[in-house]
Design an enzyme around this catalytic site. Structure first.
Site, short mmCIF file in Angstrom:
data_model
loop_
_atom_site.label_atom_id
_atom_site.label_comp_id
_atom_site.label_asym_id
_atom_site.label_seq_id
_atom_site.Cartn_x
_atom_site.Cartn_y
_atom_site.Cartn_z
N GLN A 98 47.40 32.00 43.12
CA GLN A 98 48.77 32.61 43.25
C GLN A 98 49.89 32.25 42.04
OE1 GLN A 98 50.25 33.90 45.66
NE2 GLN A 98 49.12 33.75 47.62
N CYS B 24 36.76 27.08 55.12
CA CYS B 24 36.56 27.12 56.47
C CYS B 24 35.30 26.39 56.75
CB CYS B 24 36.30 28.82 56.84
SG CYS B 24 37.84 29.58 56.81
N HIS C 109 42.51 23.80 55.31
CA HIS C 109 41.67 23.53 54.60
C HIS C 109 42.21 22.24 53.54
CE1 HIS C 109 39.92 27.27 55.38
NE2 HIS C 109 40.41 28.04 54.40
N LYS D 181 39.01 32.61 44.82
CA LYS D 181 39.68 32.51 45.97
C LYS D 181 38.77 32.58 47.19
CE LYS D 181 42.66 32.85 49.93
NZ LYS D 181 42.10 33.40 50.95
N GLU E 36 47.95 36.41 49.65
CA GLU E 36 46.97 35.37 49.91
C GLU E 36 45.52 35.91 50.51
OE1 GLU E 36 47.02 32.34 48.60
OE2 GLU E 36 45.78 30.82 49.94
N ASP F 49 38.03 29.25 49.15
CA ASP F 49 38.93 29.03 50.27
C ASP F 49 38.10 29.39 51.64
OD1 ASP F 49 40.74 29.93 52.19
OD2 ASP F 49 42.36 29.44 50.77
N ASN F 50 38.03 30.91 51.71
CA ASN F 50 37.42 31.50 52.79
C ASN F 50 36.00 30.91 53.22
OD1 ASN F 50 39.29 32.81 51.59
ND2 ASN F 50 38.66 35.12 52.49
N SER G 52 51.11 26.66 62.09
CA SER G 52 50.23 25.88 61.03
C SER G 52 51.33 24.93 60.28
CB SER G 52 50.07 27.07 60.11
OG SER G 52 51.13 27.62 59.55
N HIS H 114 42.93 35.73 60.42
CA HIS H 114 44.47 35.60 60.25
C HIS H 114 45.22 35.73 61.42
CE1 HIS H 114 47.81 34.72 57.89
NE2 HIS H 114 48.39 35.78 58.32
N HIS I 51 51.47 29.32 55.18
CA HIS I 51 51.52 28.04 56.24
C HIS I 51 52.19 26.67 55.29
CE1 HIS I 51 48.56 30.36 58.54
NE2 HIS I 51 47.94 30.62 57.27
N ASN J 53 43.66 37.35 47.08
CA ASN J 53 42.38 36.95 47.98
C ASN J 53 41.10 37.56 47.29
OD1 ASN J 53 41.13 36.46 50.59
ND2 ASN J 53 40.29 38.40 50.20
N SER K 254 56.82 29.39 57.13
CA SER K 254 55.67 29.39 57.19
C SER K 254 54.89 31.11 57.77
CB SER K 254 55.08 28.40 58.41
OG SER K 254 53.71 28.40 58.37
N ASP L 198 51.14 35.42 52.91
CA ASP L 198 49.98 35.16 53.41
C ASP L 198 49.81 35.97 54.73
OD1 ASP L 198 47.72 34.20 54.37
OD2 ASP L 198 47.91 32.07 53.94
N SER M 3 42.82 28.41 45.26
CA SER M 3 43.57 29.48 46.08
C SER M 3 44.96 29.56 45.14
CB SER M 3 43.69 29.36 47.43
OG SER M 3 42.52 29.19 48.05
P1 NAD Z 1 35.36 39.69 55.57
O1 NAD Z 1 35.85 41.21 55.25
O2 NAD Z 1 34.99 39.13 54.34
O3 NAD Z 1 34.65 39.57 56.80
C1 NAD Z 1 35.13 39.85 57.87
C2 NAD Z 1 33.81 40.38 58.69
O4 NAD Z 1 33.91 40.79 59.92
C3 NAD Z 1 33.01 41.71 57.84
O5 NAD Z 1 31.87 41.37 57.37
C4 NAD Z 1 33.04 42.78 59.04
O6 NAD Z 1 31.91 43.76 58.80
C5 NAD Z 1 33.11 41.71 60.20
N1 NAD Z 1 33.54 42.50 61.61
C6 NAD Z 1 34.47 43.46 61.74
N2 NAD Z 1 34.80 44.02 62.65
C7 NAD Z 1 33.79 43.25 63.37
C8 NAD Z 1 33.23 43.46 64.87
N3 NAD Z 1 34.19 44.33 65.72
N4 NAD Z 1 32.19 42.41 65.26
C9 NAD Z 1 31.64 41.97 64.44
N5 NAD Z 1 31.95 41.71 63.16
C10 NAD Z 1 32.92 42.39 62.62
O7 NAD Z 1 36.78 38.92 55.56
P2 NAD Z 1 37.05 37.18 55.66
O8 NAD Z 1 37.39 37.08 54.14
O9 NAD Z 1 35.90 36.64 56.04
O10 NAD Z 1 38.31 37.11 56.57
C11 NAD Z 1 38.11 36.99 57.80
C12 NAD Z 1 39.64 36.69 58.44
O11 NAD Z 1 39.60 35.57 58.32
C13 NAD Z 1 40.87 37.70 57.83
O12 NAD Z 1 41.67 37.85 58.89
C14 NAD Z 1 41.40 36.73 57.00
O13 NAD Z 1 42.63 36.81 56.54
C15 NAD Z 1 41.30 35.32 57.59
N6 NAD Z 1 41.25 33.98 56.67
C16 NAD Z 1 41.25 32.82 57.54
C17 NAD Z 1 41.38 31.88 56.65
C18 NAD Z 1 41.76 30.52 57.40
O14 NAD Z 1 42.01 29.52 56.78
N7 NAD Z 1 41.90 30.34 58.74
C19 NAD Z 1 40.96 31.60 55.39
C20 NAD Z 1 40.69 32.76 54.93
C21 NAD Z 1 40.60 34.04 55.38
N1 ADE Z 2 45.01 27.95 54.55
C1 ADE Z 2 43.93 27.29 54.83
N2 ADE Z 2 44.16 26.18 54.80
C2 ADE Z 2 45.55 26.02 54.43
C3 ADE Z 2 46.45 24.81 53.85
N3 ADE Z 2 45.89 23.72 53.90
N4 ADE Z 2 47.45 25.05 53.28
C4 ADE Z 2 47.67 26.28 53.26
N5 ADE Z 2 47.37 27.49 53.59
C5 ADE Z 2 46.09 27.27 54.13
#
Ligand code: NAD
Ligand code: ADE
Length: 498
Positions: free
Chosen positions: A433, A263, A421, A254, A224, A258-259, A110, A369, A82, A249, A105, A159, A429
């Site tokens: 890296q 979030c 974030h 991380k 990532e 971050d997660n 993003s 993701h 991103h 990750n 990206s 990522d 995070s």
């Molecule tokens: P995680 O594996 O810790 O959590 C995912 C959870 O979803 C698990 O507990 C799993 O059991 C559950 N799950 C799977 N299938 C399911 C279903 N059908 N119904 C209900 N629950 C179900 O993963 P995470 O680290 O929490 O990451 C989740 C997603 O978010 C990933 O795609 C990751 O890459 C992404 N992510 C996004 C950001 C962001 O900034 N948007 C940041 C970090 C991670």
């Molecule tokens: N993932 C979640 N937040 C982000 C940010 N601010 N920059 C890059 N990657 C990210």
């Protein structure tokens, strides 16, 4: 016009033969200096970067520590992550450590256009703007992967794994062609997979050996996110990995920051910037209670929402229950939720049929993701009429009059509808890296999936304590002996879960 400093986005492939170390290397893209939305945004981007630097102590400290020795000098580095102001600071750190950097990206929505412009202005090739089409997105990834002389990278920051995927797909196609003398039939109907298949065939027609030429120079990738790591684990199991991979990750500093905390703040930022809706009192269904789900549920609870969690894993379901959340199946709460958030990294979590059963004016979004957690293609092909209220905020009206709102077209809501974030957590995070990149460059390890050693994970945390005025207690030798650790750490066994 989207691209201010270029004639067009069209990085059409061109044939040009260059002689590289005796290899016949035909140029697969016309290399562009950059592709960004509007260079006049660069001063705003620079202001934001300057401010964010103060909130990224880990990254800035690693920059200071290593700038003198330039440990990445001589390495070509491609990033697919991103293109935000935080990423701009990662890019400038990697450059400061000597790397020759090109960037795209890892998501079509993003990019912060001002951050991209500020980076482009420094002469770093960056290919990213908010609102790319899928074709543009993959062309940008290819641009970022193509250095002068048609060379590929030595190092990758990925990522979600798209840069890694493109290389592996291209390599596989060359293998197939060499074996069979033609291309495999395209069987997928997935629009994004079709774009990739077309792109690798286009590259192959220009240079039938491109990916085989560049792979030997690739030392490794640092990945990532959870979903990208899941892809790498699968590739390692299938013996398909072509280069070393570093799992960023799963450093505690991380995924447990971050997660979770990232979030916890950026989910609501995305929802509110898009919809301006009042959260208090609403029923929110959070699908998945992993690291991201835990942060999302806690955030919603803190706003006074009634939170319902869905989970497939009994341990996570029990955790949710003991935090006081209702744990239900999605089917049983479709009519109850005002807001649905998917956080699973899994596919088809919310189907078109689920959406049909939701209440009028329900809001649906994803923070995982990829965009396959919600069946957006099926929704778009359905009898619901789509209206764009504004970019990344759509309303669907079904024939019976019921309306549903979809955020960021089912892509990461925090980065599509807001700015992701905040900088401080991205510093944890991105410090990981940088450490992963230093490890890859120095060790040139064998093809395997690696994790950061706990000493470094603890070091990343340490670099962030002072910024929050936190005083760490120092273990006495006697106490250290009693619990069986070194007074300098590591303080936990590798299996410890935090
Ligand atoms: P995680 O594996 O810790 O959590 C995912 C959870 O979803 C698990 O507990 C799993 O059991 C559950 N799950 C799977 N299938 C399911 C279903 N059908 N119904 C209900 N629950 C179900 O993963 P995470 O680290 O929490 O990451 C989740 C997603 O978010 C990933 O795609 C990751 O890459 C992404 N992510 C996004 C950001 C962001 O900034 N948007 C940041 C970090 C991670
Ligand atoms: N993932 C979640 N937040 C982000 C940010 N601010 N920059 C890059 N990657 C990210």
């Amino acid at each position: 016009m989207r691209v201010a400093n270029l004639n067009s986005h069209n990085n059409t492939t061109v044939k040009k033969i260059v002689n590289n170390g005796g290899k016949n290397m035909e140029h697969i893209v016309k290399i562009l200096p950059n592709q960004v939305k509007d260079m006049s945004l660069a001063p705003l981007g620079r202001h934001k970067i300057d401010i964010a630097e103060k909130e990224m102590p880990g990254l800035m400290s690693l920059r200071k520590q290593h700038t003198g020795t330039k440990p990445l000098k001589g390495f070509r580095l491609t990033g697919s992550l991103h293109m935000t102001k935080e990423t701009a600071i990662l890019i400038e750190t990697l450059k400061d450590l000597g790397a020759d950097v090109r960037w795209a990206s890892c998501n079509i929505f993003s990019t912060q256009d001002e951050a991209a412009a500020a980076i482009a202005e420094t002469g770093t090739p960056v290919y990213a703007w908010k609102g790319e089409t899928l074709e543009e997105y993959w062309d940008c990834t290819l641009q970022a992967l193509t250095f002068d002389g048609n060379l590929g990278p030595n190092l990758l920051v990925d990522d979600g794994g798209d840069a890694t995927l493109l290389i592996h797909k291209g390599y596989e196609l060359e293998n197939h062609f060499n074996e069979h003398g033609d291309y495999p039939e395209i069987t997928t109907t997935n629009p994004e997979e079709l774009v990739i298949e077309k792109l690798i065939r286009k590259v192959h027609k220009l240079n039938g050996n491109h990916w085989h030429n560049i792979v030997p120079d690739i030392i490794g990738v640092s990945e990532e996110t959870t979903t990208g790591v899941a892809r790498l684990v699968q590739m390692e199991q299938d013996n398909e990995l072509l280069f070393a991979a570093f799992n960023v990750n799963d450093s505690a500093t991380k995924s447990k920051f971050d997660n979770l905390y990232g979030c916890r703040e950026s989910l609501v930022d995305g929802i509110k910037r898009a919809t301006e809706v009042m959260m208090a009192g609403k029923t929110v269904v959070v699908c998945g209670y992993g690291d991201v789900g835990k942060g999302c549920a806690q955030s919603m609870k803190s706003y006074g929402c009634k939170v319902i969690v869905t989970e497939i894993d009994p341990i996570c379901a029990l955790q949710a229950a003991m935090e006081g959340y209702e744990v239900r199946t999605l089917e049983s709460v479709l009519g109850k939720g005002h807001l649905f958030v998917t956080t699973t990294g899994n596919k088809d979590i919310i189907t078109l049929e689920d959406i049909r059963k939701m209440r009028d004016q329900a809001i649906v979004c994803n923070i995982g993701h990829f965009d396959n957690e919600i069946q957006v293609d099926a929704l778009n092909d359905s009898d619901a009429k789509r209206e764009q209220i504004k970019p990344q905020y759509d309303r669907y009206t079904f024939p019976d009059g019921k309306q549903i709102f979809l955020l960021a077209e089912g892509r990461l809501v925090n980065l599509g509808c807001a700015t992701g974030h905040a900088s401080f957590v991205m510093s944890t995070s991105f410090a990981n890296q940088v450490l992963a990149q230093l490890f890859l460059a120095k060790e040139k390890p064998e093809v395997k999936l690696y994790n950061l050693p706990k000493e470094l994970d603890e070091e990343v945390a340490r670099l962030h304590l002072e910024h929050l005025d936190a005083d760490l207690t120092i273990l006495t030798k006697d106490q250290a002996d009693y619990i069986g650790v070194d007074p300098k750490g590591p303080f936990k066994k590798d299996e410890y879960r935090y």
